[in-house]
Write a protein that holds these residues in place. Structure first.
Motif, PDB file in Angstrom:
ATOM      1  N   LYS A 153      31.356  40.417  47.423  1.00  0.00           N
ATOM      2  CA  LYS A 153      30.548  41.621  47.609  1.00  0.00           C
ATOM      3  C   LYS A 153      29.903  42.011  46.286  1.00  0.00           C
ATOM      4  O   LYS A 153      30.446  41.740  45.219  1.00  0.00           O
ATOM      5  CB  LYS A 153      31.410  42.777  48.118  1.00  0.00           C
ATOM      6  CG  LYS A 153      31.991  42.543  49.491  1.00  0.00           C
ATOM      7  CD  LYS A 153      32.790  43.735  49.940  1.00  0.00           C
ATOM      8  CE  LYS A 153      33.397  43.495  51.313  1.00  0.00           C
ATOM      9  NZ  LYS A 153      34.208  44.628  51.750  1.00  0.00           N
ATOM     10  N   THR A 154      28.774  42.668  46.375  1.00  0.00           N
ATOM     11  CA  THR A 154      28.098  43.215  45.205  1.00  0.00           C
ATOM     12  C   THR A 154      27.991  44.719  45.394  1.00  0.00           C
ATOM     13  O   THR A 154      27.540  45.190  46.438  1.00  0.00           O
ATOM     14  CB  THR A 154      26.698  42.607  45.025  1.00  0.00           C
ATOM     15  OG1 THR A 154      26.834  41.190  44.891  1.00  0.00           O
ATOM     16  CG2 THR A 154      26.006  43.155  43.793  1.00  0.00           C
ATOM     17  N   TYR A 155      28.438  45.459  44.387  1.00  0.00           N
ATOM     18  CA  TYR A 155      28.383  46.914  44.408  1.00  0.00           C
ATOM     19  C   TYR A 155      27.423  47.381  43.319  1.00  0.00           C
ATOM     20  O   TYR A 155      27.280  46.725  42.301  1.00  0.00           O
ATOM     21  CB  TYR A 155      29.771  47.513  44.146  1.00  0.00           C
ATOM     22  CG  TYR A 155      30.800  47.080  45.158  1.00  0.00           C
ATOM     23  CD1 TYR A 155      30.907  47.721  46.378  1.00  0.00           C
ATOM     24  CD2 TYR A 155      31.666  46.032  44.887  1.00  0.00           C
ATOM     25  CE1 TYR A 155      31.854  47.330  47.319  1.00  0.00           C
ATOM     26  CE2 TYR A 155      32.618  45.634  45.810  1.00  0.00           C
ATOM     27  CZ  TYR A 155      32.709  46.280  47.024  1.00  0.00           C
ATOM     28  OH  TYR A 155      33.638  45.884  47.940  1.00  0.00           O
ATOM     29  N   PRO A 209      38.263  38.537  43.441  1.00  0.00           N
ATOM     30  CA  PRO A 209      37.599  37.520  42.622  1.00  0.00           C
ATOM     31  C   PRO A 209      36.207  37.192  43.165  1.00  0.00           C
ATOM     32  O   PRO A 209      36.040  36.976  44.365  1.00  0.00           O
ATOM     33  CB  PRO A 209      38.535  36.315  42.726  1.00  0.00           C
ATOM     34  CG  PRO A 209      39.877  36.927  42.979  1.00  0.00           C
ATOM     35  CD  PRO A 209      39.593  38.121  43.859  1.00  0.00           C
ATOM     36  N   GLY A 210      35.225  37.201  42.276  1.00  0.00           N
ATOM     37  CA  GLY A 210      33.845  36.913  42.660  1.00  0.00           C
ATOM     38  C   GLY A 210      33.008  38.133  42.980  1.00  0.00           C
ATOM     39  O   GLY A 210      31.791  38.062  43.022  1.00  0.00           O
ATOM     40  N   ASP A 211      33.632  39.288  43.227  1.00  0.00           N
ATOM     41  CA  ASP A 211      32.877  40.514  43.478  1.00  0.00           C
ATOM     42  C   ASP A 211      32.103  40.901  42.220  1.00  0.00           C
ATOM     43  O   ASP A 211      32.535  40.633  41.102  1.00  0.00           O
ATOM     44  CB  ASP A 211      33.806  41.667  43.875  1.00  0.00           C
ATOM     45  CG  ASP A 211      34.344  41.533  45.291  1.00  0.00           C
ATOM     46  OD1 ASP A 211      33.881  40.641  46.030  1.00  0.00           O
ATOM     47  OD2 ASP A 211      35.221  42.329  45.651  1.00  0.00           O
ATOM     48  N   LYS A 212      30.951  41.535  42.419  1.00  0.00           N
ATOM     49  CA  LYS A 212      30.102  41.930  41.293  1.00  0.00           C
ATOM     50  C   LYS A 212      29.855  43.430  41.322  1.00  0.00           C
ATOM     51  O   LYS A 212      29.777  44.027  42.388  1.00  0.00           O
ATOM     52  CB  LYS A 212      28.754  41.221  41.360  1.00  0.00           C
ATOM     53  CG  LYS A 212      28.853  39.735  41.198  1.00  0.00           C
ATOM     54  CD  LYS A 212      27.489  39.108  41.308  1.00  0.00           C
ATOM     55  CE  LYS A 212      27.609  37.598  41.223  1.00  0.00           C
ATOM     56  NZ  LYS A 212      26.312  36.948  41.401  1.00  0.00           N
ATOM     57  N   MET A 258      34.307  39.869  38.841  1.00  0.00           N
ATOM     58  CA  MET A 258      35.744  39.764  38.845  1.00  0.00           C
ATOM     59  C   MET A 258      36.114  38.296  39.035  1.00  0.00           C
ATOM     60  O   MET A 258      35.758  37.703  40.044  1.00  0.00           O
ATOM     61  CB  MET A 258      36.356  40.598  39.975  1.00  0.00           C
ATOM     62  CG  MET A 258      36.127  42.088  39.836  1.00  0.00           C
ATOM     63  SD  MET A 258      36.711  42.760  38.292  1.00  0.00           S
ATOM     64  CE  MET A 258      38.457  42.455  38.401  1.00  0.00           C
ATOM     65  N   GLY A 259      36.779  37.715  38.073  1.00  0.00           N
ATOM     66  CA  GLY A 259      37.202  36.327  38.161  1.00  0.00           C
ATOM     67  C   GLY A 259      38.686  36.232  38.399  1.00  0.00           C
ATOM     68  O   GLY A 259      39.396  37.221  38.449  1.00  0.00           O
ATOM     69  N   GLN A 275      40.813  34.906  36.310  1.00  0.00           N
ATOM     70  CA  GLN A 275      41.568  35.149  35.099  1.00  0.00           C
ATOM     71  C   GLN A 275      40.847  36.039  34.100  1.00  0.00           C
ATOM     72  O   GLN A 275      41.462  36.496  33.154  1.00  0.00           O
ATOM     73  CB  GLN A 275      41.882  33.814  34.418  1.00  0.00           C
ATOM     74  CG  GLN A 275      42.766  32.939  35.270  1.00  0.00           C
ATOM     75  CD  GLN A 275      43.044  31.612  34.580  1.00  0.00           C
ATOM     76  OE1 GLN A 275      42.320  31.206  33.694  1.00  0.00           O
ATOM     77  NE2 GLN A 275      44.084  30.949  35.016  1.00  0.00           N
ATOM     78  N   ALA A 276      39.557  36.259  34.280  1.00  0.00           N
ATOM     79  CA  ALA A 276      38.816  36.992  33.255  1.00  0.00           C
ATOM     80  C   ALA A 276      37.771  37.884  33.878  1.00  0.00           C
ATOM     81  O   ALA A 276      37.286  37.639  34.964  1.00  0.00           O
ATOM     82  CB  ALA A 276      38.146  36.013  32.301  1.00  0.00           C
ATOM     83  N   LEU A 277      37.436  38.906  33.141  1.00  0.00           N
ATOM     84  CA  LEU A 277      36.350  39.810  33.505  1.00  0.00           C
ATOM     85  C   LEU A 277      35.186  39.462  32.607  1.00  0.00           C
ATOM     86  O   LEU A 277      35.301  39.500  31.395  1.00  0.00           O
ATOM     87  CB  LEU A 277      36.796  41.253  33.280  1.00  0.00           C
ATOM     88  CG  LEU A 277      35.819  42.344  33.628  1.00  0.00           C
ATOM     89  CD1 LEU A 277      35.508  42.313  35.128  1.00  0.00           C
ATOM     90  CD2 LEU A 277      36.406  43.700  33.279  1.00  0.00           C
ATOM     91  N   ARG A 278      34.063  39.054  33.204  1.00  0.00           N
ATOM     92  CA  ARG A 278      32.901  38.624  32.419  1.00  0.00           C
ATOM     93  C   ARG A 278      31.849  39.710  32.399  1.00  0.00           C
ATOM     94  O   ARG A 278      31.576  40.326  33.409  1.00  0.00           O
ATOM     95  CB  ARG A 278      32.309  37.366  33.040  1.00  0.00           C
ATOM     96  CG  ARG A 278      33.224  36.199  32.946  1.00  0.00           C
ATOM     97  CD  ARG A 278      32.553  34.988  33.553  1.00  0.00           C
ATOM     98  NE  ARG A 278      33.616  34.266  34.234  1.00  0.00           N
ATOM     99  CZ  ARG A 278      33.556  33.831  35.458  1.00  0.00           C
ATOM    100  NH1 ARG A 278      32.484  33.994  36.174  1.00  0.00           N
ATOM    101  NH2 ARG A 278      34.563  33.208  36.005  1.00  0.00           N
ATOM    102  N   PHE A 279      31.231  39.907  31.239  1.00  0.00           N
ATOM    103  CA  PHE A 279      30.129  40.875  31.103  1.00  0.00           C
ATOM    104  C   PHE A 279      28.851  40.132  30.866  1.00  0.00           C
ATOM    105  O   PHE A 279      28.779  39.142  30.241  1.00  0.00           O
ATOM    106  CB  PHE A 279      30.375  41.841  29.951  1.00  0.00           C
ATOM    107  CG  PHE A 279      31.480  42.795  30.242  1.00  0.00           C
ATOM    108  CD1 PHE A 279      31.213  43.967  30.921  1.00  0.00           C
ATOM    109  CD2 PHE A 279      32.759  42.531  29.851  1.00  0.00           C
ATOM    110  CE1 PHE A 279      32.223  44.856  31.189  1.00  0.00           C
ATOM    111  CE2 PHE A 279      33.772  43.423  30.112  1.00  0.00           C
ATOM    112  CZ  PHE A 279      33.509  44.579  30.790  1.00  0.00           C
TER     113      PHE A 279
END
Length: 64
Positions: free
Chosen positions: A6-8, A39-42, A57-58, A60-64
């Motif tokens: 999902k994308t919010y 995981p994979g939500d944006k 949302m990954g 193992q990590a949160l990417r910016f």
């Protein structure tokens, strides 16, 4: 296995009572903290909230 993500959306003109969609964005990060992100939500920040940056949302990590 297909995982549906999902994308919010957040915008300074949004409202936390909205659905969090691009046409009906939320206003605060507090609202995002109330959502169970998978995981994979944006989360996309629109307008003056850092341009249009996003976090994913990954596993193992949160990417910016």
């Amino acid at each position: 296995m297909i995982i549906k993500t999902k994308t919010y959306y957040l915008a300074s003109t949004g409202d936390d009572k909205n659905k969090g969609t691009i046409n009906s964005p939320w206003k605060t990060i507090k609202k995002i903290n109330e959502v169970h992100l998978l995981p994979g939500d944006k989360v996309l920040f629109l307008e003056n909230l850092q341009g249009c940056r996003h976090m994913t949302m990954g596993l193992q990590a949160l990417r910016f």
